[in-house]
Enzyme design. Structure first.
Site, PDB file in Angstrom:
ATOM      1  N   GLU A 107       0.823  -1.211   0.000  1.00  0.00           N
ATOM      2  CA  GLU A 107       0.000   0.000   0.000  1.00  0.00           C
ATOM      3  C   GLU A 107       0.862   1.269   0.000  1.00  0.00           C
ATOM      4  O   GLU A 107       1.783   1.399   0.821  1.00  0.00           O
ATOM      5  CB  GLU A 107      -0.939  -0.030   1.224  1.00  0.00           C
ATOM      6  CG  GLU A 107      -1.836   1.181   1.359  1.00  0.00           C
ATOM      7  CD  GLU A 107      -2.709   1.436   0.136  1.00  0.00           C
ATOM      8  OE1 GLU A 107      -3.340   0.492  -0.356  1.00  0.00           O
ATOM      9  OE2 GLU A 107      -2.734   2.583  -0.339  1.00  0.00           O
ATOM     10  N   THR A 160      -5.596   1.735  -5.666  1.00  0.00           N
ATOM     11  CA  THR A 160      -5.204   0.327  -5.509  1.00  0.00           C
ATOM     12  C   THR A 160      -5.852  -0.541  -6.579  1.00  0.00           C
ATOM     13  O   THR A 160      -5.210  -1.402  -7.183  1.00  0.00           O
ATOM     14  CB  THR A 160      -5.653  -0.236  -4.141  1.00  0.00           C
ATOM     15  OG1 THR A 160      -5.306   0.673  -3.132  1.00  0.00           O
ATOM     16  CG2 THR A 160      -5.029  -1.576  -3.861  1.00  0.00           C
ATOM     17  N   HIS A 200      -1.530   3.355   4.760  1.00  0.00           N
ATOM     18  CA  HIS A 200      -2.477   4.141   3.955  1.00  0.00           C
ATOM     19  C   HIS A 200      -2.655   5.524   4.568  1.00  0.00           C
ATOM     20  O   HIS A 200      -2.659   5.675   5.787  1.00  0.00           O
ATOM     21  CB  HIS A 200      -3.828   3.409   3.895  1.00  0.00           C
ATOM     22  CG  HIS A 200      -4.760   3.966   2.851  1.00  0.00           C
ATOM     23  ND1 HIS A 200      -5.401   5.165   2.999  1.00  0.00           N
ATOM     24  CD2 HIS A 200      -5.126   3.482   1.644  1.00  0.00           C
ATOM     25  CE1 HIS A 200      -6.130   5.406   1.920  1.00  0.00           C
ATOM     26  NE2 HIS A 200      -5.982   4.393   1.078  1.00  0.00           N
ATOM     27  N   ASP A 252       1.652  -0.080  -4.810  1.00  0.00           N
ATOM     28  CA  ASP A 252       0.459   0.040  -5.665  1.00  0.00           C
ATOM     29  C   ASP A 252       0.353   1.417  -6.315  1.00  0.00           C
ATOM     30  O   ASP A 252      -0.096   1.559  -7.441  1.00  0.00           O
ATOM     31  CB  ASP A 252      -0.828  -0.348  -4.915  1.00  0.00           C
ATOM     32  CG  ASP A 252      -1.146   0.540  -3.720  1.00  0.00           C
ATOM     33  OD1 ASP A 252      -0.288   1.348  -3.304  1.00  0.00           O
ATOM     34  OD2 ASP A 252      -2.274   0.419  -3.189  1.00  0.00           O
ATOM     35  N   HIS A 253       0.781   2.459  -5.616  1.00  0.00           N
ATOM     36  CA  HIS A 253       0.710   3.829  -6.151  1.00  0.00           C
ATOM     37  C   HIS A 253       1.411   4.752  -5.160  1.00  0.00           C
ATOM     38  O   HIS A 253       1.868   4.307  -4.111  1.00  0.00           O
ATOM     39  CB  HIS A 253      -0.742   4.283  -6.353  1.00  0.00           C
ATOM     40  CG  HIS A 253      -1.607   4.043  -5.155  1.00  0.00           C
ATOM     41  ND1 HIS A 253      -1.523   4.801  -4.026  1.00  0.00           N
ATOM     42  CD2 HIS A 253      -2.526   3.080  -4.894  1.00  0.00           C
ATOM     43  CE1 HIS A 253      -2.367   4.337  -3.125  1.00  0.00           C
ATOM     44  NE2 HIS A 253      -2.989   3.286  -3.620  1.00  0.00           N
TER      45      HIS A 253
END
Ligand code: GP9
Ligand code: MN
Length: 605
Positions: free
Chosen positions: A244, A286, A402, A461-462
């Protein structure tokens, strides 16, 4: 022309507001005289048209509806401003329908407000006062004035759209470049266009035919390159770990003398490590990264494909692995099964099982932020993994790291950083925690004998730190704030670990879209279905890494916000240098969109 002071005061004040927002709030970049002219002229036509609603159906201007319209327009502009402050982007219709999934503005809304914002409402007070006190004469508009008014507003709108097209000829073909849209046709026309697109998008599927796939298949035929690694993981279990919000800069990075990711740093040494892979996700975050990896298609330009197109047919990794190697596939993720519409989308992607929140023992103590913390998540997941039929394709999606990066003291394995940005300071602790959790997973898999016969793919993921907080990262890394450095922060780590393999770092460019062909290559599978991306072991450096807003990066150039940079000279160069690659970008994004909007994979045997 219409003689009514209220109308013109309303139009002028809304116009000034829109200009203030365009230049200050959205910081639209003015590069040419036409850019400036368009930003200034664009709002007038639509504002006239909208304010006109207060008298089209009556003999004279209705003042309360006029104030109501002013209020609604102001609310729209303010909504745009808040959204922009957080996402550095413009809102779209699909995103409004999935607000509960986008992380929302929730916890940080207050942070987005400023006292200056009150100025946006000042004109409402003024007009309200004038109306209440009946300060101005309210003349009856005659029929003829109404007609001229309408003609003037529509002509102005058409004229500015025309100039906009002169200024940016691919404006509508590149409608995914929302900044370009807003700059050239203005915020109001942008919203109207966006609503139109959302309303008509389902027609593409109805109109699509089976021979539409030919062009797509021709372009997308994977031209897999030969390499000694072909098939090196054939038949092995596949464990994919979505890290994440993990950006590449955390790898081998120390803060206050301590490593942020000690476990991953060691793992990198014994793995294929790709150090120049870019985050290509869009609003689906995600879920967009999952989508790219499973299907080899780009995310949608607005909203998440997981939410918007879950009914489509796909040719995803679970389908291919099942067909070629009788693989069982499962996803492990401690959040609600409905988040990002995963429960439905995973079915379309061919997963056999989704271990979502219900499968876990989630308590207040073992949760933080979005849900179960990564350590208990992995601990509990491994007992499910043990039971899976082999070979399997299993995806783990971590959650603790996150935004806004919350973590109790007892879980912090490292001190917070001390930049000006609290978000960045906390990020350091959640990244470090995640690292510890991955370490735990590997230990457990080794213990259970599930390590040796597995290929591991770990990827960020980003981005984790949005552009809004970039400055904090620049401070942390002692980097100068520049477009090129901003682009560097868009890198995510990609680690491919096959036990026993020697480590090697690849610094060639690539994107998340390339993970699928790379994995298939390692699995010894030649796939001929329509999918984009290139095997990273032989990816051409000239081929652009494409971002969903039309930006790209190659080994020579970077196109960011329609500005072309030479990477070697580290400076802006003439836009024509980027033009040929922009063609490729349009074509690839266009093909991917055609497949998704037309649901074309249903025609593929
Ligand atoms: C939620 C998790 C995070 O289930 O995947 O979503 P994000 O906001 O990063 O897309
Ligand atoms: Mn995410």
């Amino acid at each position: 022309m219409l003689k009514n002071s209220y109308v013109w005061i309303a139009i002028s004040s809304l116009w000034i507001k829109t200009l203030a927002l365009s230049f200050i709030g959205f910081q639209l970049r003015v590069q040419t005289f036409l850019d400036a002219l368009l930003i200034v002229l664009n709002p007038i036509g639509p504002l006239m048209l909208l304010i006109g609603l207060s008298f089209y159906w009556s003999k004279k201007v209705k003042l309360y509806p006029l104030i109501g319209i002013m209020f609604l327009i102001t609310a729209l502009l303010y909504g745009d401003l808040l959204y922009y402050r957080f996402y550095t982007d413009f809102v779209t219709v699909p995103i409004l329908f999935q607000f509960s999934n986008v992380g929302g503005l929730g916890p940080s809304t207050v942070e987005l407000l400023s006292w200056w914002d009150l100025l946006l409402f000042a004109d409402l007070l003024l007009v309200g006062f004038l109306v209440f006190r009946k300060k101005l004469p309210s003349l009856k508009p005659v029929k003829r004035a109404k007609r001229n008014y309408l003609i003037a507003s529509v002509s102005l709108m058409l004229l500015t759209i025309g100039i906009g097209l002169l200024n940016a000829p691919h404006l509508f073909a590149e409608s995914y470049n929302r900044e370009q849209m807003v700059k050239n046709i203005g915020p109001f026309q942008y919203h109207a266009f966006d609503i139109g697109v959302a309303a008509t998008s389902s027609f593409y599927r109805l109109l699509a035919e089976s021979n539409d796939t030919a062009k797509v298949i021709e372009y997308t035929q994977a031209s897999d390159v030969e390499s000694s690694s072909f098939g090196m993981a054939k038949g092995k279990n596949v464990v994919l770990i979505s890290l994440e919000s993990t950006q590449e800069f955390v790898i081998n990075q120390k803060v206050n003398g301590e490593e942020l990711t000690p476990f991953l740093n060691r793992l990198v040494e014994e793995s294929y490590y790709f150090s120049s892979i870019y985050d290509q996700t869009a609003q689906g975050k995600t879920s967009d990264s999952e989508f790219m990896i499973d299907t080899g298609l780009y995310p949608m330009e607005s909203g998440a494909v997981f939410v918007r197109k879950a009914e489509n047919e796909f040719i995803a990794l679970p389908h291919i692995l099942e067909e070629k190697g009788d693989y069982y596939s499962a996803v492990f993720h401690g959040n609600d099964s409905t988040f990002w519409n995963r429960e439905n989308m995973y079915e379309s992607l061919g997963y056999d099982h989704f271990y979502s929140k219900e499968a876990y023992d989630v308590t207040e103590e073992n949760s933080v932020n979005y849900g179960i913390k990564d350590m208990p998540f992995f601990k509990q997941s491994v007992s499910y993994l043990e039971e899976l039929p082999q070979p399997y394709y299993a995806r783990f999606i971590t959650l603790t790291n996150h935004f806004p990066f919350l973590l109790e003291e007892e879980d912090q394995f490292i001190e917070k950083a001390n930049t000006e940005e609290g978000v960045v300071n906390r990020y350091v602790t959640t990244i470090r925690y995640q690292d510890e959790a991955i370490k735990l997973l590997f230990e457990q898999l080794k213990e259970k004998g599930l390590y040796e016969n597995t290929i591991f793919v770990l990827y960020g993921d980003h981005y984790g730190i949005s552009e809004k907080y970039d400055q904090g990262v620049m401070d942390l890394l002692n980097m100068e704030t520049s477009s090129l450095n901003r682009m560097k922060l868009k890198k995510i780590p990609l680690i491919i670990h096959v036990p026993g393999q020697e480590g090697k770092t690849f610094s060639n460019n690539g994107g998340e879209i390339d993970i699928r062909p790379t994995l298939l290559h390692l699995m010894g599978i030649h796939s001929e279905d329509p999918a984009l991306g290139q095997n990273l072991f032989g990816r051409s450096d000239e081929h652009p890494v494409i971002f969903r807003n039309g930006d790209f990066i190659t080994d020579e150039y970077l196109l960011k916000d329609k500005r072309c940079f030479s990477l070697e000279k580290e400076e802006l160069v003439d836009a024509v240098r980027c033009a040929p690659t922009e063609e490729i970008v349009r074509e690839e994004l266009g093909l991917s969109d055609e497949i998704i909007y037309g649901d074309l994979l249903r025609f593929v045997e």
